[in-house]
Write an enzyme that holds these catalytic residues in place. Structure first.
Site, PDB file in Angstrom:
ATOM      1  N   GLU A   1      -0.841  10.506   0.600  1.00  0.00           N
ATOM      2  CA  GLU A   1      -2.269  10.405   0.359  1.00  0.00           C
ATOM      3  C   GLU A   1      -2.722   9.147   1.945  1.00  0.00           C
ATOM      4  OE1 GLU A   1      -5.756   6.702   0.388  1.00  0.00           O
ATOM      5  OE2 GLU A   1      -3.506   6.340   0.749  1.00  0.00           O
ATOM      6  N   GLU A   2      -1.812   9.141   2.152  1.00  0.00           N
ATOM      7  CA  GLU A   2      -2.126   8.478   3.743  1.00  0.00           C
ATOM      8  C   GLU A   2      -2.545   9.802   4.844  1.00  0.00           C
ATOM      9  OE1 GLU A   2      -2.500   5.269   4.155  1.00  0.00           O
ATOM     10  OE2 GLU A   2      -1.778   4.467   2.762  1.00  0.00           O
TER      11      GLU A   2
ATOM     12  N   ASP B   1      -5.555   1.298  -6.058  1.00  0.00           N
ATOM     13  CA  ASP B   1      -4.787   1.084  -4.479  1.00  0.00           C
ATOM     14  C   ASP B   1      -5.547   0.174  -4.028  1.00  0.00           C
ATOM     15  OD1 ASP B   1      -3.975   2.022  -1.976  1.00  0.00           O
ATOM     16  OD2 ASP B   1      -5.152   3.753  -2.118  1.00  0.00           O
TER      17      ASP B   1
ATOM     18  N   ASP C   1       0.696  -1.335  -0.023  1.00  0.00           N
ATOM     19  CA  ASP C   1       0.136  -0.222   0.212  1.00  0.00           C
ATOM     20  C   ASP C   1       0.896   1.564   0.134  1.00  0.00           C
ATOM     21  OD1 ASP C   1      -2.106   1.664   0.450  1.00  0.00           O
ATOM     22  OD2 ASP C   1      -2.225   1.136   2.659  1.00  0.00           O
TER      23      ASP C   1
ATOM     24  N   HIS D   1      -2.082  -2.081   6.288  1.00  0.00           N
ATOM     25  CA  HIS D   1      -1.026  -1.494   7.288  1.00  0.00           C
ATOM     26  C   HIS D   1      -0.494  -2.280   8.675  1.00  0.00           C
ATOM     27  CE1 HIS D   1      -2.862   2.891   6.328  1.00  0.00           C
ATOM     28  NE2 HIS D   1      -2.818   1.937   5.244  1.00  0.00           N
TER      29      HIS D   1
END
Length: 354
Positions: A209-210, A232, A177, A319
């Site tokens: 983005e995060e 994504d 990711d 994550h």
């Protein structure tokens, strides 16, 4: 997946790129796309764009985007004893951080570990997970002065892992990711350039983005394409510990995921599904009734509204340092994006016909 594509993916996955500190990773991506791009450029915050110039008569543009950044940690304080107090960059998972090897990306990288008191010394019955800002990195420094010689407040920190093939076509690594998304955007551009498609095709690697799809907000305003496809990762819900209410239709190895609802423009959903059918590519469907949680959420409200779509790549254990994807899904998403680029002119314009 052929050797060149696999090597590119490995380069991306082994280059740390936490949100706000993406420059090194963006250089890897730019080096790869330059040979088959008509032009490349970056903006002030490091968003990277590569373009295949289509036919002037076609006057249709489509952007394939992924985000270059990954979650991580940041040094927020140095204690008198020489330990580093940390904060989260993005949605770092406090349940998997302790006991990990990390690298502090100071002027010279510094090895460390996130400390975890031994089970023998803890009263672990009923214990809860410490928040990230209660955890610390041990770099081996003997006191505050020695630690200050090594690192500074504001240095980013990433977990130190390796890219590890699992059985068959499965691959595990930190930062799938969303290295897989920018990998796919690059492969879409390579496919479009090789086929010399009539549409102008942008491959975009966004930043931050995060931490709130910030790079996509910048790129959406500046680039203003006719359509934007955000690639994504999405949750594969086929591992044993997924809660029952979260169990869904997305499986690892079953193909790219086309999202429906919210930001996802119906015309682009149709383009993706038609292109997949014509190219004999299996796709999965996913409902996103409120938001996609991807750069598509920024693109579709940019300017006066850019038709947008989220195409997902199934990912287990998102994550965490052990995210797992299937390389057959990656090959399939690259083929799908190339097919969409080839069909874009015939599918345009993308607005709703009311």
């Amino acid at each position: 997946m052929d050797d060149d594509k696999h090597a590119f993916l490995t380069d991306l996955l082994t280059t740390p790129s936490p949100s706000g500190f993406e420059a090194v990773g963006q250089r890897v991506w730019l080096d790869y796309v330059r040979p088959f791009a008509d032009e490349v450029w970056t903006d002030e915050y490091g968003n990277a764009v590569a373009v295949h110039e289509g036919s002037e008569d076609a006057d249709v543009s489509i952007a394939f985007t992924g985000h270059a950044d990954e979650i991580g940690y940041i040094v927020r304080d140095i204690t008198e004893d020489g330990f580093l107090r940390i904060g989260a960059i993005g949605g770092a998972d406090r349940t998997v951080s302790k006991g990990q090897h990390v690298t502090v990306h100071a002027e010279t990288p510094v090895a460390g570990v996130i400390g975890q008191t031994a089970i023998h010394l803890r009263d672990y019955e009923g214990e809860e997970y410490d928040d990230i800002d209660e955890q610390f990195v041990d770099v081996g420094a003997d006191g505050e002065d020695e630690a200050h010689d090594l690192v500074e407040v504001g240095d980013p920190v990433t977990v130190e892992t390796r890219v590890r093939p699992l059985h068959g076509t499965r691959l595990a690594a930190r930062g799938m990711d969303n290295r897989v998304g920018i990998w796919a955007a690059a492969e879409a551009l390579r496919s479009a350039a090789g086929a010399d498609v009539d549409a102008t095709v942008y491959a975009v690697s966004t930043v931050q983005e995060e931490v709130g799809v910030q790079g996509a907000k910048m790129v959406g305003f500046d680039l203003d394409p006719d359509a934007a496809i955000a690639v994504d990762v999405t949750h594969a819900t086929d591992n044993p510990d997924i809660p029952g209410k979260r169990t869904g239709p997305v499986e690892l190895g079953a193909g790219p995921v086309v999202s429906r609802g919210s930001a996802n423009h119906p015309s682009l959903v149709d383009l993706a599904r038609d292109a997949a059918e014509d190219a004999d590519i299996d796709v999965q469907l996913q409902a996103t009734g409120t938001r996609t949680g991807t750069d598509a959420d920024a693109f579709y409200t940019a300017r006066s509204g850019i038709p947008a779509l989220n195409v997902g790549i199934p990912n287990r254990y998102m994550h965490t340092p052990v995210e797992v994807v299937d390389t057959e899904d990656l090959d399939a998403v690259g083929e799908l994006l190339g097919a969409m680029a080839a069909a874009a002119v015939d599918a345009a314009p993308f607005g709703l016909d009311l």
